[in-house]
Design an enzyme around this catalytic site. Structure first.
Site, PDB file in Angstrom:
ATOM      1  N   VAL A 106      67.538  57.150  47.260  1.00 35.35           N
ATOM      2  CA  VAL A 106      67.722  56.452  48.421  1.00 35.35           C
ATOM      3  C   VAL A 106      66.733  55.071  48.323  1.00 35.35           C
ATOM      4  CG1 VAL A 106      67.026  56.680  50.609  1.00 35.35           C
ATOM      5  CG2 VAL A 106      67.481  58.887  49.373  1.00 35.35           C
ATOM      6  N   CYS A 107      67.420  53.918  48.772  1.00 36.58           N
ATOM      7  CA  CYS A 107      66.863  52.865  48.833  1.00 36.58           C
ATOM      8  C   CYS A 107      66.388  52.473  47.286  1.00 36.58           C
ATOM      9  CB  CYS A 107      65.527  52.812  49.825  1.00 36.58           C
ATOM     10  SG  CYS A 107      65.000  51.000  50.328  1.00 36.58           S
ATOM     11  N   THR A 108      64.991  51.932  47.151  1.00 40.79           N
ATOM     12  CA  THR A 108      64.449  51.524  45.890  1.00 40.79           C
ATOM     13  C   THR A 108      64.349  52.504  44.714  1.00 40.79           C
ATOM     14  OG1 THR A 108      62.338  51.237  46.857  1.00 40.79           O
ATOM     15  CG2 THR A 108      63.794  49.226  46.712  1.00 40.79           C
ATOM     16  N   THR A 126      71.281  49.484  46.161  1.00 40.48           N
ATOM     17  CA  THR A 126      70.068  49.662  46.664  1.00 40.48           C
ATOM     18  C   THR A 126      69.782  48.791  48.009  1.00 40.48           C
ATOM     19  OG1 THR A 126      67.595  49.761  46.262  1.00 40.48           O
ATOM     20  CG2 THR A 126      68.664  47.881  45.376  1.00 40.48           C
TER      21      THR A 126
END
Length: 320
Positions: A106-108, A126
């Site tokens: 998730v995300c970074t 990302t």
């Protein structure tokens, strides 16, 4: 029912919603499927000690990564801590992540996977703000900044925060079918579900605002008249420029061609009408500038991977 254990990697500086969003989806899916143990959840930090999130919350893991059970789905969240990861976490991922059947960031969190070499030769995404640096730092990864999530074999990466919920819902739908995923989405008061290749930004946000007033006015006019004549000659005449000069200037100042910008605006307008109104598909196709339902269907399949009629079934909230 088949159990699919989920292991969540925790570290100092983790984004709390990257953890809790997908966890709530998997937990809710178990109850919706009639088996609370469908997704046994386990959290672990490198040393088993509590971690502090970017928002200041403290999360207490179930134990240390070295003692964690082998997962079916390994969830790697992001956060400020992903910018300077603990080498021990990277080493653990490098050695253990390939054993999971599904790898999910998730995300970074994608940066942690990339640092461990787990995204080499793959497409990934990302959070939009990290994509440029991500691409420079990891040239072996094909970084696509546009979609909210990307599936590449058994590896899935998602954009910022709430995109992790979308990806988790997609995995639940894959495991247990649309009805279970829809039940979870309704409980969380989110749509089931945004397609992975839906853009992270709206048309107006994804393109830059032109510097010159004639071009800014054209951008506003396109947004307000998606059913109008949006051909380059017509738009150029509105800006009082030659078609060739207009096309060059528009792309230079907005970052996209007039045609691409028009496509995004029309698609976004059609999506909004499908989600928020009871208008018929034929009426919506005209209002969005497609002319015919078939032209709109092709545009939806090309951009989102599903036809407009199916999009409405998935994303229009149920009548109350």
């Amino acid at each position: 029912m088949t159990e699919r254990p989920v292991l969540v990697v925790l570290f100092d500086g983790v984004q709390s919603l990257d953890v809790t969003g997908p966890v709530e989806v998997f937990s809710g899916a178990g109850y919706a499927a009639g088996d609370p143990a469908a997704y046994p959840l386990h959290t672990a930090s490198l040393d088993g000690k509590p971690v502090r999130t970017t928002s200041g919350l403290t999360l207490t893991p179930d134990g240390a990564l070295a003692d964690a059970p082998r997962p079916h789905t390994l969830l790697v969240p992001g956060g400020e801590g992903a910018d300077h990861p603990d080498p021990g976490v990277i080493d653990w991922l490098r050695e253990n992540a390939p054993r999971a059947e599904r790898l999910f960031s998730v995300c970074t969190g994608a940066l942690l996977l990339a640092e461990a070499g787990l995204l080499d030769g793959r497409r990934a995404t990302t959070h939009w703000a990290a994509c440029d640096g991500f691409a420079r730092a990891y040239p072996r990864v094909t970084v696509d900044p546009d979609p909210i999530f990307i599936r590449d074999g058994g590896v899935a990466t998602s954009a910022g925060v709430t995109a992790g919920i979308d990806l988790a819902l997609a995995l639940v739908e894959e495991d247990h079918g649309r009805d279970i995923a829809l039940t979870v989405a309704r409980h969380l008061v989110v749509f089931l579900r945004r397609p992975g290749n839906q853009a992270q930004f709206s048309a107006q946000l994804s393109a830059q605002t032109a510097r010159r007033e004639p071009l800014r006015e054209v951008q506003r006019w396109i947004a307000e008249h998606p059913d109008g004549d949006l051909s380059v000659p017509a738009l150029a005449a509105r800006a009082r420029l030659s078609p060739r000069h207009f096309a060059r200037a528009f792309r230079a100042e907005t970052g996209v061609t007039p045609g691409r910008y028009t496509e995004r605006v029309r698609l976004e307008h059609a999506r909004r009408l499908l989600e928020e109104t009871a208008d018929g598909v034929e009426e919506i196709s005209r209002a969005a500038g497609y002319g015919t339902p078939e032209a709109m269907r092709r545009a939806f399949v090309r951009a989102l991977g599903i036809p407009a009629a199916e999009y409405r079934l998935r994303f229009r909230p149920p009548a109350r």
